[in-house]
Design an enzyme around this catalytic site. Sequence first.
Site, PDB file in Angstrom:
ATOM      1  N   VAL A 181       0.832  -1.252   0.124  1.00 11.77           N
ATOM      2  CA  VAL A 181       0.099  -0.147   0.039  1.00 11.77           C
ATOM      3  C   VAL A 181       0.736   1.241  -0.171  1.00 11.77           C
ATOM      4  O   VAL A 181       0.277   2.245  -0.231  1.00 11.77           O
ATOM      5  CB  VAL A 181      -0.866  -0.046   1.084  1.00 11.77           C
ATOM      6  CG1 VAL A 181      -2.162  -1.108   1.199  1.00 11.77           C
ATOM      7  CG2 VAL A 181      -0.234   0.013   2.632  1.00 11.77           C
ATOM      8  N   ASP A 207      10.290  -5.045   7.919  1.00 17.36           N
ATOM      9  CA  ASP A 207       9.701  -6.022   7.236  1.00 17.36           C
ATOM     10  C   ASP A 207      10.646  -7.175   6.657  1.00 17.36           C
ATOM     11  O   ASP A 207      11.824  -6.783   5.974  1.00 17.36           O
ATOM     12  CB  ASP A 207       9.064  -4.958   5.982  1.00 17.36           C
ATOM     13  CG  ASP A 207       8.257  -5.889   4.928  1.00 17.36           C
ATOM     14  OD1 ASP A 207       8.200  -7.240   5.243  1.00 17.36           O
ATOM     15  OD2 ASP A 207       7.543  -5.198   4.414  1.00 17.36           O
TER      16      ASP A 207
HETATM   17  N1  LIG Z   1       1.474   7.639  -3.721  1.00 18.05           N
HETATM   18  C1  LIG Z   1       1.956   6.807  -4.771  1.00 18.05           C
HETATM   19  N2  LIG Z   1       2.020   7.287  -5.973  1.00 18.05           N
HETATM   20  C2  LIG Z   1       2.796   6.368  -6.934  1.00 18.05           C
HETATM   21  N3  LIG Z   1       3.417   5.253  -6.579  1.00 18.05           N
HETATM   22  C3  LIG Z   1       3.535   5.012  -5.202  1.00 18.05           C
HETATM   23  C4  LIG Z   1       2.883   5.869  -4.429  1.00 18.05           C
HETATM   24  N4  LIG Z   1       2.905   4.968  -2.998  1.00 18.05           N
HETATM   25  C5  LIG Z   1       3.690   4.035  -3.263  1.00 18.05           C
HETATM   26  N5  LIG Z   1       3.968   3.928  -4.542  1.00 18.05           N
HETATM   27  C6  LIG Z   1       4.708   2.835  -5.167  1.00 18.05           C
HETATM   28  O1  LIG Z   1       4.025   1.681  -4.968  1.00 18.05           O
HETATM   29  C7  LIG Z   1       5.023   0.662  -4.876  1.00 18.05           C
HETATM   30  C8  LIG Z   1       4.852  -0.042  -3.341  1.00 18.05           C
HETATM   31  O2  LIG Z   1       5.197   1.034  -2.325  1.00 18.05           O
HETATM   32  P1  LIG Z   1       6.057   0.416  -0.915  1.00 18.05           P
HETATM   33  O3  LIG Z   1       6.923  -0.235  -1.234  1.00 18.05           O
HETATM   34  O4  LIG Z   1       6.396   1.873  -0.415  1.00 18.05           O
HETATM   35  O5  LIG Z   1       4.960  -0.102  -0.294  1.00 18.05           O
HETATM   36  P2  LIG Z   1       4.869  -1.189   1.112  1.00 18.05           P
HETATM   37  O6  LIG Z   1       3.553  -1.101   1.526  1.00 18.05           O
HETATM   38  O7  LIG Z   1       6.015  -0.954   1.697  1.00 18.05           O
HETATM   39  O8  LIG Z   1       4.971  -2.743   0.301  1.00 18.05           O
HETATM   40  P3  LIG Z   1       5.571  -4.086   1.142  1.00 18.05           P
HETATM   41  O9  LIG Z   1       4.305  -4.458   1.841  1.00 18.05           O
HETATM   42  O10 LIG Z   1       5.822  -4.860  -0.128  1.00 18.05           O
HETATM   43  O11 LIG Z   1       6.843  -3.645   1.953  1.00 18.05           O
HETATM   44  C9  LIG Z   1       6.429   1.114  -4.986  1.00 18.05           C
HETATM   45  O12 LIG Z   1       6.765   0.836  -6.247  1.00 18.05           O
HETATM   46  C10 LIG Z   1       5.756   2.645  -4.720  1.00 18.05           C
HETATM   47  O13 LIG Z   1       7.032   3.446  -5.432  1.00 18.05           O
END
Ligand SMILES: Nc1ncnc2c1ncn2[C@@H]1O[C@H](COP(=O)(O)OP(=O)(O)OP(=O)(O)O)[C@@H](O)[C@H]1O
Length: 405
Positions: A92, A118
Site C-alpha cells: 500500500v 519488514d
Molecule cells: N502515492 C504513490 N504514487 C505512486 N506510486 C506509489 C505511491 N505510493 C507508493 N507507490 C509505489 O508503490 C510501490 C509499493 O510501495 P511501497 O514499497 O512503499 O509499499 P509497501 O507497503 O512498503 O510494500 P511491501 O508491503 O511490499 O513492503 C512502490 O513501487 C512505490 O514506489
Amino acid sequence: MLSRCLRSISRIPGNLILITLSHYMPKPQNNIPCHRITASLTSVSVLTCKRPNTVPLQVRSVATIVDPAARFDEMVIGPQRKYYFLGGKGGVGKTSCAASLAVKFADHGHPTIVISTDPAHSLSDSFAQDLAGGDLVPIEGLNSPLFALEINPEKAKEDFRTSSQKNGGSAVKDFMNNMGLGMLADQFGDLKLGELLDTPPPGLDEAIAISKVMQIVESSQYSMFSRIVFDTAPTGHTLRLLSLPDFLDASIGKIMKFKQKLASAASTFKSVLGKAAEQQDVPDKLQQLRERMTKVRDLFRDSNSTEFVIVTIPSVMAINESSRLHASLRKECVPVHRLIVNQILPPSVSGCKFCSTKRKDQMRAIDMIRNDPELANLRIIEADLVDLEIRGVPALKFMGDIVWR
Ligand SMILES: Nc1ncnc2c1ncn2[C@@H]1O[C@H](COP(=O)(O)OP(=O)(O)OP(=O)(O)O)[C@@H](O)[C@H]1O
C-alpha cells in the site's frame, strides 16, 4: 472543506470549542456550512453560528477532526524523542510513507533513524542505497543526519536460536542430567521449554529485530536521534508482534519459575551447587530478554512518545483490513491517530474511462472509511497516486510534501 476554511480551534469557557474560519461562511440557515462542519467533527452539536466567520460549537466529548492533512507541524514539534511505526497491508506504500517521513523529519532539523523490520525489505530500493549490511547507513543530502537500516529478522532469529540452544534449551537439559536431576525433567514437563527455545513462535523474528533495534536506540551513542521511524511488516506480522511480548512474558515467567524450583531442588544436592552457580546466567539471559520485550511493549503503548500510523489504499479489501488492524491496535492500547489513504487517483484522470471508473470506486471506498466505526475518528490523510517512481531522496521529498502536510 473544513481544512480549507479552518483558521484556528481553541477551547473557550462553558465546554465550548471556538472554531474560526478564514473564509466567508454563510449563516447556518443556508443549510450548508454547519452541516458540513458537523459531518467533519464527531460528537459535536451545533448551537449557533453567531457571525459569518466564527462558529461556536458545544462538544459532548473532545472532538476528533477529520482533516485530509497529516498536521506535520504537530509531529515535528519538540526535541524529545518520538517513535513512528508505519504499518498496513502489503504494497500500500508503507515504505514510501516511512522513508518520506524520515526525510521530512531530517529536513526539519531532527536527527532521524529509519528502520525496516519488514522481512521483505524495500527500504534500500526506496533510498536507492544498500541498507542491508546490518549497520546504520548515512543518507546524504539532508539538513540533519538521517540514518537508515534494514534488519534481517531471519538472521536475528538464527542468532537467538543458536544462543538459546547453546545456553538455554539443550544446555538446560544436559545440566539437569549431569546433576542427576533428570527425574525432575518430567516434573517440569509442563514448562514447555521447547515452546520458546526450540520452535520460536511466529513473530519472534520481528520482535527480536525490534529488540535489537532497542539496543541501538537505547545506547548513548545514538541519544542525539530525536525521531525514529519504523517501516513495519504487513498487518499479520505486526499483529503477531504486538501479542508477542505477552506470550513471551508468560513463557519466560514459566522458565523463571523453573529456575526457582531448580534452585530449591538443587539444595538437596549440595555437592553440585557449584555447577548450578555456573549455569546461573541462563535464566539471567532470559530475564534480560523478558525485560527487553516488556520495553518493546511499553514503547508501543506510550502515547507520549509513540504513534502507529496506518497506511491503506482506497479499496474495500484494504480498508476492511485497516479497520481490523485498528481494532487490534486499540485492544493492545497502541496509540493511533492517523490513517493514510494512499494512491488515490486524482480528479484529472476523468479523461480516461478506465481511470474515472476506478476513481469512482475509490471514492466509494473512501466513503466507507467515514462510516467505519474503527476508522472514522482517525485523521485521514489523502495522498494521490503520482506519476513518478518514489525512489531516491528527491522523490521521497516530493512524496513527503504530498503526504506529510
Ligand atoms: N502515492 C504513490 N504514487 C505512486 N506510486 C506509489 C505511491 N505510493 C507508493 N507507490 C509505489 O508503490 C510501490 C509499493 O510501495 P511501497 O514499497 O512503499 O509499499 P509497501 O507497503 O512498503 O510494500 P511491501 O508491503 O511490499 O513492503 C512502490 O513501487 C512505490 O514506489
